[in-house]
Design a protein around this motif. Structure first.
Motif, PDB file in Angstrom:
ATOM      1  N   GLU A   1       0.830  -1.203   0.000  1.00  0.00           N
ATOM      2  CA  GLU A   1       0.000   0.000   0.000  1.00  0.00           C
ATOM      3  C   GLU A   1       0.867   1.256   0.000  1.00  0.00           C
ATOM      4  OE1 GLU A   1      -2.627  -0.565   3.329  1.00  0.00           O
ATOM      5  OE2 GLU A   1      -4.158  -1.452   2.035  1.00  0.00           O
ATOM      6  N   TYR A   2       1.984   1.183   0.702  1.00  0.00           N
ATOM      7  CA  TYR A   2       2.943   2.291   0.660  1.00  0.00           C
ATOM      8  C   TYR A   2       3.654   2.342  -0.683  1.00  0.00           C
ATOM      9  CZ  TYR A   2       2.590   3.807   5.512  1.00  0.00           C
ATOM     10  OH  TYR A   2       2.147   4.348   6.685  1.00  0.00           O
ATOM     11  N   ALA A   3       3.839   1.181  -1.282  1.00  0.00           N
ATOM     12  CA  ALA A   3       4.490   1.147  -2.594  1.00  0.00           C
ATOM     13  C   ALA A   3       3.699   1.956  -3.614  1.00  0.00           C
ATOM     14  CB  ALA A   3       4.634  -0.302  -3.070  1.00  0.00           C
ATOM     15  N   ILE A   4       2.381   1.914  -3.509  1.00  0.00           N
ATOM     16  CA  ILE A   4       1.532   2.691  -4.419  1.00  0.00           C
ATOM     17  C   ILE A   4       1.837   4.180  -4.296  1.00  0.00           C
ATOM     18  CG2 ILE A   4      -0.853   3.368  -4.919  1.00  0.00           C
ATOM     19  CD1 ILE A   4      -1.698   0.566  -3.959  1.00  0.00           C
ATOM     20  N   LEU A   5       1.980   4.657  -3.068  1.00  0.00           N
ATOM     21  CA  LEU A   5       2.258   6.079  -2.829  1.00  0.00           C
ATOM     22  C   LEU A   5       3.655   6.461  -3.310  1.00  0.00           C
ATOM     23  CD1 LEU A   5       0.804   6.442   0.789  1.00  0.00           C
ATOM     24  CD2 LEU A   5      -0.324   6.975  -1.364  1.00  0.00           C
ATOM     25  N   ILE A   6       4.632   5.639  -2.976  1.00  0.00           N
ATOM     26  CA  ILE A   6       6.018   5.969  -3.326  1.00  0.00           C
ATOM     27  C   ILE A   6       6.225   5.907  -4.842  1.00  0.00           C
ATOM     28  CG2 ILE A   6       8.432   5.278  -3.045  1.00  0.00           C
ATOM     29  CD1 ILE A   6       7.746   4.411  -0.210  1.00  0.00           C
ATOM     30  N   LYS A   7       5.524   4.987  -5.512  1.00  0.00           N
ATOM     31  CA  LYS A   7       5.616   4.930  -6.975  1.00  0.00           C
ATOM     32  C   LYS A   7       5.073   6.204  -7.607  1.00  0.00           C
ATOM     33  CE  LYS A   7       5.570  -0.093  -7.638  1.00  0.00           C
ATOM     34  NZ  LYS A   7       4.762  -1.271  -8.066  1.00  0.00           N
ATOM     35  N   GLN A   8       4.065   6.793  -6.996  1.00  0.00           N
ATOM     36  CA  GLN A   8       3.545   8.065  -7.496  1.00  0.00           C
ATOM     37  C   GLN A   8       4.563   9.186  -7.298  1.00  0.00           C
ATOM     38  OE1 GLN A   8       0.745   8.686  -9.327  1.00  0.00           O
ATOM     39  NE2 GLN A   8       0.641   6.448  -9.346  1.00  0.00           N
ATOM     40  N   LEU A   9       5.303   9.137  -6.192  1.00  0.00           N
ATOM     41  CA  LEU A   9       6.371  10.117  -5.979  1.00  0.00           C
ATOM     42  C   LEU A   9       7.460   9.954  -7.036  1.00  0.00           C
ATOM     43  CD1 LEU A   9       6.858  10.033  -2.082  1.00  0.00           C
ATOM     44  CD2 LEU A   9       5.516  11.649  -3.439  1.00  0.00           C
ATOM     45  N   GLN A  10       7.802   8.707  -7.344  1.00  0.00           N
ATOM     46  CA  GLN A  10       8.787   8.452  -8.401  1.00  0.00           C
ATOM     47  C   GLN A  10       8.305   9.006  -9.736  1.00  0.00           C
ATOM     48  OE1 GLN A  10       9.050   4.077  -7.465  1.00  0.00           O
ATOM     49  NE2 GLN A  10      11.215   4.425  -7.878  1.00  0.00           N
ATOM     50  N   LEU A  11       7.032   8.793 -10.021  1.00  0.00           N
ATOM     51  CA  LEU A  11       6.467   9.296 -11.275  1.00  0.00           C
ATOM     52  C   LEU A  11       6.494  10.811 -11.303  1.00  0.00           C
ATOM     53  CD1 LEU A  11       4.978   8.941 -13.951  1.00  0.00           C
ATOM     54  CD2 LEU A  11       2.830   8.778 -12.656  1.00  0.00           C
ATOM     55  N   GLN A  12       6.125  11.451 -10.212  1.00  0.00           N
ATOM     56  CA  GLN A  12       6.166  12.913 -10.156  1.00  0.00           C
ATOM     57  C   GLN A  12       7.579  13.439 -10.398  1.00  0.00           C
ATOM     58  OE1 GLN A  12       4.015  13.295  -6.225  1.00  0.00           O
ATOM     59  NE2 GLN A  12       3.008  14.979  -7.296  1.00  0.00           N
ATOM     60  N   ALA A  13       8.559  12.796  -9.771  1.00  0.00           N
ATOM     61  CA  ALA A  13       9.955  13.228  -9.950  1.00  0.00           C
ATOM     62  C   ALA A  13      10.403  13.029 -11.388  1.00  0.00           C
ATOM     63  CB  ALA A  13      10.858  12.453  -8.994  1.00  0.00           C
ATOM     64  N   GLU A  14       9.983  11.931 -11.984  1.00  0.00           N
ATOM     65  CA  GLU A  14      10.338  11.662 -13.392  1.00  0.00           C
ATOM     66  C   GLU A  14       9.727  12.704 -14.317  1.00  0.00           C
ATOM     67  OE1 GLU A  14       9.622   8.131 -16.726  1.00  0.00           O
ATOM     68  OE2 GLU A  14       9.434   7.670 -14.592  1.00  0.00           O
ATOM     69  N   LEU A  15       8.489  13.064 -14.054  1.00  0.00           N
ATOM     70  CA  LEU A  15       7.801  14.061 -14.884  1.00  0.00           C
ATOM     71  C   LEU A  15       8.400  15.452 -14.697  1.00  0.00           C
ATOM     72  CD1 LEU A  15       4.137  12.828 -14.342  1.00  0.00           C
ATOM     73  CD2 LEU A  15       5.438  12.718 -16.478  1.00  0.00           C
ATOM     74  N   LEU A  16       8.797  15.779 -13.479  1.00  0.00           N
ATOM     75  CA  LEU A  16       9.462  17.060 -13.239  1.00  0.00           C
ATOM     76  C   LEU A  16      10.764  17.139 -14.027  1.00  0.00           C
ATOM     77  CD1 LEU A  16       9.085  17.856  -9.420  1.00  0.00           C
ATOM     78  CD2 LEU A  16       8.212  19.192 -11.336  1.00  0.00           C
ATOM     79  N   THR A  17      11.535  16.060 -13.981  1.00  0.00           N
ATOM     80  CA  THR A  17      12.797  16.023 -14.726  1.00  0.00           C
ATOM     81  C   THR A  17      12.546  16.187 -16.215  1.00  0.00           C
ATOM     82  OG1 THR A  17      13.780  14.557 -13.067  1.00  0.00           O
ATOM     83  CG2 THR A  17      14.868  14.658 -15.204  1.00  0.00           C
ATOM     84  N   ALA A  18      11.537  15.480 -16.727  1.00  0.00           N
ATOM     85  CA  ALA A  18      11.197  15.595 -18.150  1.00  0.00           C
ATOM     86  C   ALA A  18      10.764  17.016 -18.491  1.00  0.00           C
ATOM     87  CB  ALA A  18      10.089  14.609 -18.495  1.00  0.00           C
TER      88      ALA A  18
END
Length: 208
Positions: A113-130
Motif C-alpha cells: 500500500e505504501y508502494a503505491i504512494l512511493i511509486k507516485q512520488l517516483q512518477l512525479q519526480a520523473e515528470l518534473l525532470t522531463a
C-alpha cells in the motif's frame, strides 16, 4: 578574439540556469528511487544514500543559489529561479525526514500500500525532470509534464485517503500514530512536487 574578450571582461556573466535546474530535478528523481529501494526492497545502502546526502542535493542547491546571487543576466525572472531551487530543496529534505522518522520508529520495510504512494512520488519526480529537460525546446511538452505531476498528486491523494480511512478503524493506538505520521510525510512530499510543477509552468508562461 576581441568578441571573446568582451564577453569575458565586459559583458555580465550568463549562467545556464535551465540546465542547472534540470540537474537538480534529476537528483530528486534518484532520491525517490532510493526511497523505493530503501523501504520496498529493504536496501540499506539506498537508505544510507538518502541519509548521508550522497546525491549531493545540498551542494547542487547551494551552487545554484550562489550562481543566482552572483549573476546579473537570467533567462527569466530571479524570483522564479529562486522559487524552484527552494522547492526542489524542500523535496529532498522532506524525503530525508521521512527516512529519519521511519528509522526512529524501527521500520525497515513497508507494505504494498505504501508502494503505491512511493511509486507516485517516483512518477512525479520523473515528470518534473522531463519538464525541465524540455523547457528550452518545447513549452507544450513542459506544460503537459507539469499537468501530469498534478495528476499524479491527485492519484496519490486518492490512495492516501483510502489508507487513512482504514487506519481510522484500527484500535492499535501506536500503529495509528506511526502510520499517520508516515502517510502525512509522503503526502507532504507529493504536495511539494505539485508546487514545483506549478512553478515550472509559471516559467513556461514567462518564456513563451
Amino acid at each position: 578574439m576581441i568578441t571573446s574578450l568582451i564577453k569575458k571582461y565586459i559583458l555580465p556573466k550568463e549562467v545556464d540556469f535551465l540546465s542547472a535546474l534540470n540537474e537538480h530535478a534529476m537528483t530528486i528523481k534518484k532520491i525517490t528511487d532510493d526511497l523505493y529501494r530503501c523501504f520496498l526492497e529493504n536496501d540499506e545502502e539506498s537508505c544510507d544514500a538518502i541519509l548521508q546526502d550522497q546525491h549531493q542535493a545540498r551542494e547542487i542547491r547551494d551552487a545554484n543559489m550562489s550562481e543566482l546571487l552572483n549573476t546579473f543576466i537570467t533567462p527569466f525572472d530571479r524570483e522564479s529561479i529562486y522559487r524552484v531551487i527552494t522547492q526542489l530543496d524542500w523535496i529532498a529534505i522532506s524525503v530525508r525526514h521521512f527516512v529519519i522518522e521511519a528509522k526512529a520508529y524501527k521500520i525497515r520495510q513497508l507494505d504494498e500500500e505504501y508502494a503505491i504512494l512511493i511509486k507516485q512520488l517516483q512518477l512525479q519526480a520523473e515528470l518534473l525532470t522531463a519538464g525541465f529537460k524540455t523547457l528550452k525546446s518545447s513549452a507544450h511538452k513542459t506544460a503537459d509534464n507539469a499537468k501530469r505531476v498534478r495528476d499524479a498528486y491527485d492519484v496519490l491523494m486518492d490512495s492516501y485517503v483510502v489508507q487513512m480511512a482504514k487506519l481510522a478503524e484500527c484500535e492499535d493506538t501506536h500503529k495509528i500514530f506511526v502510520q499517520r505520521e508516515l502517510l502525512a510525510q509522503l503526502k507532504e512530499i507529493s504536495k511539494r512536487m505539485r508546487m514545483c510543477a506549478n512553478s515550472l509552468e509559471d516559467i513556461v508562461m514567462k518564456m513563451s
